[in-house]
Design a protein around this motif. Structure first.
Motif, PDB file in Angstrom:
ATOM      1  N   ALA A 129       0.832  -1.206   0.000  1.00 43.42           N
ATOM      2  CA  ALA A 129       0.000   0.000   0.000  1.00 43.42           C
ATOM      3  C   ALA A 129       0.868   1.259   0.000  1.00 43.42           C
ATOM      4  CB  ALA A 129      -0.928  -0.010   1.211  1.00 43.42           C
ATOM      5  N   SER A 130       1.879   1.292   0.848  1.00 45.91           N
ATOM      6  CA  SER A 130       2.764   2.454   0.910  1.00 45.91           C
ATOM      7  C   SER A 130       3.524   2.639  -0.402  1.00 45.91           C
ATOM      8  CB  SER A 130       3.744   2.295   2.077  1.00 45.91           C
ATOM      9  OG  SER A 130       4.629   3.384   2.158  1.00 45.91           O
TER      10      SER A 130
ATOM     11  N   ARG B 223      12.452   6.881  -9.305  1.00 46.45           N
ATOM     12  CA  ARG B 223      11.190   7.015  -8.565  1.00 46.45           C
ATOM     13  C   ARG B 223      10.779   5.699  -7.905  1.00 46.45           C
ATOM     14  NH1 ARG B 223       9.940  10.403 -13.121  1.00 46.45           N
ATOM     15  NH2 ARG B 223       8.960   8.622 -14.202  1.00 46.45           N
ATOM     16  N   SER B 224      10.914   4.594  -8.624  1.00 46.49           N
ATOM     17  CA  SER B 224      10.541   3.301  -8.036  1.00 46.49           C
ATOM     18  C   SER B 224      11.514   2.897  -6.933  1.00 46.49           C
ATOM     19  CB  SER B 224      10.497   2.228  -9.123  1.00 46.49           C
ATOM     20  OG  SER B 224      11.747   2.104  -9.778  1.00 46.49           O
ATOM     21  N   SER B 225      12.808   3.197  -7.104  1.00 48.32           N
ATOM     22  CA  SER B 225      13.798   2.874  -6.065  1.00 48.32           C
ATOM     23  C   SER B 225      13.513   3.651  -4.788  1.00 48.32           C
ATOM     24  CB  SER B 225      15.210   3.168  -6.561  1.00 48.32           C
ATOM     25  OG  SER B 225      15.524   2.391  -7.689  1.00 48.32           O
ATOM     26  N   LEU B 226      13.202   4.938  -4.946  1.00 48.83           N
ATOM     27  CA  LEU B 226      12.893   5.760  -3.780  1.00 48.83           C
ATOM     28  C   LEU B 226      11.624   5.271  -3.087  1.00 48.83           C
ATOM     29  CD1 LEU B 226      13.335   8.175  -1.955  1.00 48.83           C
ATOM     30  CD2 LEU B 226      12.187   9.604  -3.660  1.00 48.83           C
ATOM     31  N   SER B 227      10.589   4.947  -3.842  1.00 52.37           N
ATOM     32  CA  SER B 227       9.337   4.468  -3.258  1.00 52.37           C
ATOM     33  C   SER B 227       9.558   3.178  -2.483  1.00 52.37           C
ATOM     34  CB  SER B 227       8.290   4.244  -4.353  1.00 52.37           C
ATOM     35  OG  SER B 227       8.044   5.432  -5.072  1.00 52.37           O
TER      36      SER B 227
ATOM     37  N   ILE C 125       4.806  11.490   3.447  1.00 54.32           N
ATOM     38  CA  ILE C 125       3.817  11.379   4.533  1.00 54.32           C
ATOM     39  C   ILE C 125       2.600  10.597   4.062  1.00 54.32           C
ATOM     40  CG2 ILE C 125       2.218  12.704   5.964  1.00 54.32           C
ATOM     41  CD1 ILE C 125       4.346  14.899   6.111  1.00 54.32           C
ATOM     42  N   ALA C 126       2.190  10.796   2.798  1.00 51.51           N
ATOM     43  CA  ALA C 126       1.066  10.037   2.265  1.00 51.51           C
ATOM     44  C   ALA C 126       1.380   8.543   2.253  1.00 51.51           C
ATOM     45  CB  ALA C 126       0.736  10.514   0.849  1.00 51.51           C
ATOM     46  N   GLY C 127       2.634   8.184   1.920  1.00 52.49           N
ATOM     47  CA  GLY C 127       3.025   6.777   1.972  1.00 52.49           C
ATOM     48  C   GLY C 127       2.980   6.217   3.371  1.00 52.49           C
TER      49      GLY C 127
ATOM     50  N   MET D 121       3.091   6.019  -2.891  1.00 59.77           N
ATOM     51  CA  MET D 121       4.228   6.899  -3.163  1.00 59.77           C
ATOM     52  C   MET D 121       4.628   6.840  -4.630  1.00 59.77           C
ATOM     53  SD  MET D 121       6.763   6.795   0.139  1.00 59.77           S
ATOM     54  CE  MET D 121       6.827   5.011   0.247  1.00 59.77           C
ATOM     55  N   SER D 122       4.630   5.638  -5.199  1.00 55.97           N
ATOM     56  CA  SER D 122       5.008   5.527  -6.604  1.00 55.97           C
ATOM     57  C   SER D 122       4.039   6.291  -7.503  1.00 55.97           C
ATOM     58  CB  SER D 122       5.051   4.049  -7.001  1.00 55.97           C
ATOM     59  OG  SER D 122       5.424   3.904  -8.347  1.00 55.97           O
ATOM     60  N   THR D 123       2.745   6.190  -7.218  1.00 51.85           N
ATOM     61  CA  THR D 123       1.741   6.908  -8.024  1.00 51.85           C
ATOM     62  C   THR D 123       1.907   8.418  -7.887  1.00 51.85           C
ATOM     63  OG1 THR D 123       0.184   5.073  -7.724  1.00 51.85           O
ATOM     64  CG2 THR D 123      -0.721   7.200  -8.405  1.00 51.85           C
TER      65      THR D 123
END
Length: 829
Positions: free
Chosen positions: A151-152, A178-182, A365-367, A156-158
């Motif tokens: 879910a997180s 972006r995917s690595s950071l997420s 924070i959303a993640g 974050m990825s989206t």
């Protein structure tokens, strides 16, 4: 070519083909100086500069930790803040300071020390992990390890793909970044969660165990992704094949050669002795070798220490010795270098683009919020309360060293720029600093039973309300083999009979050393023989002793052994949880000053505090066995054919528990039970002066007297006149006369029992405890009976306490304590 050494450098003279001289002067004194009196500036040389950096880094980190400790700020946050202060964001703006303290030619030394600190830290974290046991525990809660992460990551990825377009920001423009950071932010890592829970004293709680299991599952997923990425990230197929082949050989070597070697070292170490120093040196050297090997085969150098730590048996003797000898140096000296390097690489001037900073913080924070919401929803499927689901989500959102290492790695491979890196470090510091105290505030620990006093005592399992014709369950806690003899003799005196057999839960209490996760392991001797003989040999002996006792007992006895490995300050959690799960009416623990137990000062003090926590939190009847000279069951008169128990009864719930146990003992053959009842003439007069008046207080007093009389009448009816049961009434004026009367009742006892709490006249436990050492634990009369004033102190004493002591409970509650369990997590239906 002629070479000679002159002064501060090396002079080389070279003749070329044209006959010309070339003179080269090389300054090779970059390490140490000759001193300030000979004109050298110490900061121009690597050694003085490094030593000064070490001193200033440790001082600043420890000072910040001392100042921020009331806010529950983790240590690594203080080190990162120290690096930010020393770095270009604050003091580093002054050129003279920056060039003097952190010269460019010395930067490599600081970087290497930080890497070495990180390598050894990861090794010790892996060494403390018990992956197999934690994964077994994760089988029942695997959804909490996968769904919150997914879910997180998806949220974050989206959001990153939506906000970080070329029209908005110039950073994170590739899908890989972006995917690595997420993924990095979404993962919850075992080293981070365990370190944070240890600082919060939540390791032994069941919610903490669930968090550790979920984090371990996340680590397994992340581990697989990292290995696959490093081996597949190449254009040539043959390189991938070579990489996979080397990796498989490395893993096979680690688990089939190194692991048996480490087990051999553990088995060859005598019981109770530390591992030989030569083994310790080579094991620590192996950490650097393993890091170098994994770096050579194309996998990050951080994987080698993790694998190496996993193949070494955790706990005693090998894991404990390594942790004792090296962990302080690694965690308090070398590791702060890594955090300071991270802080110094963080430039607060990157916050000038507040729009990008706010956007990235919003996404992160959303993640975190998505992970908390997912934890709440998944927790409901396990019948865990929503409030505890929130706390669990906060625990899994704690960030730490593994995230900082991942950020540094992403920055090195150009997936993160300097500004984004600074934003992420600030996010980790702020998020963890906020979440950590919130977890402590929201997670208020209470016993499983209800908080109301009336409901507490109505639901509490005691000896009095246990049926006489059913199984009688007892939990016995032991610290070493020296406790076995006294406890087994006490169990035999409890009259195991076919109509009421004994079911004994034997728990060996072991301090958590060389491990991260506490365990309460039920022991199947045939299955766990190798585990016990290598890691906990004393447990092996204790289990055998109780099994032999069960075979040779007068009546039927069922022994269910456990090993409880946890910090002393939270060791009682598993014991209290087990007592409520199994509806056990009596817990027996040894007194901390029993002379037959060889304990060091630290261990004895820790056991004393543990006993105090038991008294504050126990959900049933507690018995503290004082057996200083190991005389229990070995009377001086070997020809005596009976076991003599003396019960000293003043009144109250604690004394009634002792008498109820005495009634059960009196039904055994060759048992003599003597009851000494003290009738205090002026008791009501004293109580009217010290207690508030009212109908409720008088009603409680009358009810207590009725319960005392009812139990005494039952005792009188037990074989009275047959010689096995006798009772005496002694009239006294106050508590002082009780003590004088006890001194005159010395006899040939094999065991003496008395309640803990008494408020008789001017003798009160809380007042007498100011000048008598053990009154707070044993009570006034328990302390007196166990002292040399009664039978020279050679008679074992069992001090009973019915339920928790609210006075101790309130004191511990103000300080903070740990007592959570599975049932406390259940939602009310």
């Amino acid at each position: 070519m002629d070479t000679s050494t002159r002064g501060n450098g090396t002079i080389s003279v070279i003749y070329d083909t044209h006959g010309r001289w070339e003179i080269c002067v090389k300054n090779d004194r970059n390490v140490g100086s000759y001193g300030i009196f000979l004109g050298d500036n110490p900061f121009d040389f690597a050694l003085p500069a490094t030593l000064f950096q070490l001193i200033i880094i440790i001082l600043i980190s420890q000072t910040l930790y001392f100042l921020l400790r009331p806010l529950r700020t983790p240590k690594f946050i203080c080190s990162v803040l120290g690096g930010i202060i020393l770095g270009p964001s604050c003091l580093g703006r002054y050129e003279v300071y920056w060039k003097s303290l952190f010269p460019p030619r010395q930067a490599d030394v600081l970087f290497v020390m930080s890497i070495v600190g990180a390598i050894y830290f990861l090794f010790f974290i892996a060494l403390k992990m018990d992956v197999i046991m934690t994964i077994r525990a994760a089988k029942s809660t695997w959804r909490l390890g996968i769904i919150p992460f997914m879910a997180s990551f998806m949220v974050m990825s989206t959001l990153l793909n939506f906000f970080y377009s070329p029209q908005n920001f110039s950073h994170l423009q590739t899908d890989t970044s972006r995917s690595s950071l997420s993924a990095t932010i979404a993962f919850s890592n075992f080293p981070v969660v365990s370190d944070a829970l240890a600082e919060l004293n939540l390791l032994a709680t069941e919610l903490g165990q669930i968090a550790l299991s979920s984090a371990t599952l996340n680590d397994c997923i992340q581990f697989f992704i990292i290995i696959s990425h490093h081996l597949l990230d190449t254009e040539k197929v043959e390189y991938t094949i070579y990489g996979f082949s080397c990796w498989i050989l490395f893993v096979l070597f680690s688990f089939f050669i190194l692991r048996p070697t480490m087990r051999f070292i553990a088995r060859s170490t005598p019981t109770g002795k530390p591992v030989k120093q030569i083994y310790v040196v080579f094991i620590l050297l192996g950490v650097l070798i393993m890091a170098g090997i994994t770096d050579l085969i194309g996998v990050t150098f951080l994987i080698g220490p993790l694998i190496y730590g996993l193949v070494i048996p955790s706990g005693p003797p090998l894991g404990t010795t390594l942790v004792d000898k090296c962990e302080v140096i690694i965690s308090e000296i070398l590791l702060p270098f890594f955090f300071v390097c991270v802080g110094m690489s963080t430039n607060l001037s990157a916050l000038n683009n507040w729009r990008e900073f706010a956007t990235l913080q919003f996404i992160l924070i959303a993640g975190d919020v998505a992970k908390v919401v997912a934890c709440v929803l998944v927790s409901m499927t396990y019948n865990i309360k929503a409030t505890h689901g929130i706390v669990l989500g906060l625990m899994l959102n704690i960030k730490g060293i593994t995230h900082l290492i991942a950020f540094s790695k992403l920055k090195k491979v150009k997936l993160l720029d300097d500004d984004t890196y600074s934003h992420l470090v600030i996010c980790v510091a702020v998020t963890t600093s906020v979440i950590t105290p919130f977890v402590k505030i929201l997670y208020k620990h209470r016993p499983r039973v209800l908080n109301s006093s009336t409901e507490y005592y109505d639901q509490m399992k005691t000896i009095q309300n246990s049926p006489r014709n059913s199984e009688f369950r007892i939990i016995t806690c032991l610290h070493s083999e020296g406790n076995v003899r006294g406890i087994t003799t006490l169990l035999e005196a409890c009259n195991p009979a076919p109509e009421s057999p004994l079911c004994v839960f034997v728990i060996h209490l072991i301090e958590l050393l060389g491990k991260s996760a506490p365990i309460l392991l039920p022991i199947n001797y045939k299955q766990n023989r190798k585990f016990l003989s290598v890691n906990y040999p004393d447990t092996n002996y204790i289990v055998r002793a109780f099994e032999n006792y069960a075979k040779n007992s007068y009546g039927p006895v069922i022994v269910l052994p456990y090993v409880n490995v946890a910090p002393y300050k939270s060791m009682l959690d598993a014991v209290c949880n087990l007592s409520q799960d199994k509806m056990v009416p009596l817990i027996v623990i040894p007194f901390h000053e029993n002379d037959n137990i060889e304990l060091g000062g630290h261990v004895s003090s820790s056991i004393r505090k543990l006993n105090t926590r038991f008294q504050a939190r126990v959900p049933c009847t507690l018995g503290i066995l004082v057996d200083r000279y190991s005389q229990l069951g070995s009377s001086q008169d070997h020809m005596k054919n009976y076991f003599h128990v003396g019960i000293f009864f003043v009144g109250g719930a604690d004394d009634r528990e002792a008498l109820a146990l005495g009634i059960r003992m009196s039904q055994r053959v060759n048992m003599k039970v003597s009851l000494f009842r003290f009738i205090v003439m002026n008791r009501k007069e004293y109580e009217s002066k010290t207690q508030p008046s009212g109908e409720d207080s008088f009603g409680v007093e009358e009810q207590e007297e009725m319960l005392d009389e009812g139990l005494i009448d039952e005792f009188k009816s037990m074989k009275f006149g047959s010689g096995s049961v006798s009772w005496y009434e002694i009239v006294v004026e106050d508590g002082v006369e009780i003590i004088d009367a006890i001194r005159g009742l010395e006899g040939n006892y094999d065991l003496v029992m008395v309640g803990k709490r008494h408020n008789v006249g001017s003798l009160k436990d809380e007042e007498m405890g100011n000048f008598i050492e053990n009154v707070q634990i044993l009570g006034i009369f328990g302390d007196m009976l166990s002292s040399t004033e009664f039978c020279i102190g050679t008679v074992p004493v069992l001090v009973t306490q019915c339920g928790r002591d609210k006075r101790v409970f309130n004191k511990l509650d103000r300080v903070g304590s740990v007592n959570v369990s599975q049932k406390s997590l259940m939602s009310n239906k």
